[in-house]
Design a protein around this motif. Structure first.
Motif: not given
Length: 98
Positions: A60-84
């Protein structure tokens, strides 16, 4: 490097293969030190590379914000727009001591 639960991360390169990586402590209670590749994965690549000890992370994050990692566990949305991305595994053999 970031403190547990913080949004910061450390962009750098692998000292052996020079691939771009992101190092971050992920989690608030029992934080994991994650070293992730920065190459986005397709859903089929994620399924192929996922192992019990090699997780997939949402970047998550990128160009104008600090990038941060989040686990893609079972509650992670299937249609997540962020890169994995996944944990970095260096393909370069370590130098021998002999």
């Amino acid at each position: 490097m970031s403190r547990p639960g913080s949004a910061g991360a450390d962009d750098s390169r692998c000292p052996r293969c020079r691939a771009p990586i992101l190092r971050q402590l992920v989690g608030r209670i029992a934080a994991l030190t994650v070293t992730a590749d920065l190459t986005p994965l397709t859903p089929s690549q994620q399924a192929e590379l996922r192992e019990p000890n090699r997780l997939i992370w949402c970047l998550r994050g990128g160009d104008h914000t600090t990038r941060r990692l989040a686990w893609t566990g079972r509650d992670h949305p299937a249609n997540c727009p962020h890169p994995h991305v996944t944990e970095h595994r260096c393909t370069t053999e370590p130098d021998t001591l002999f």
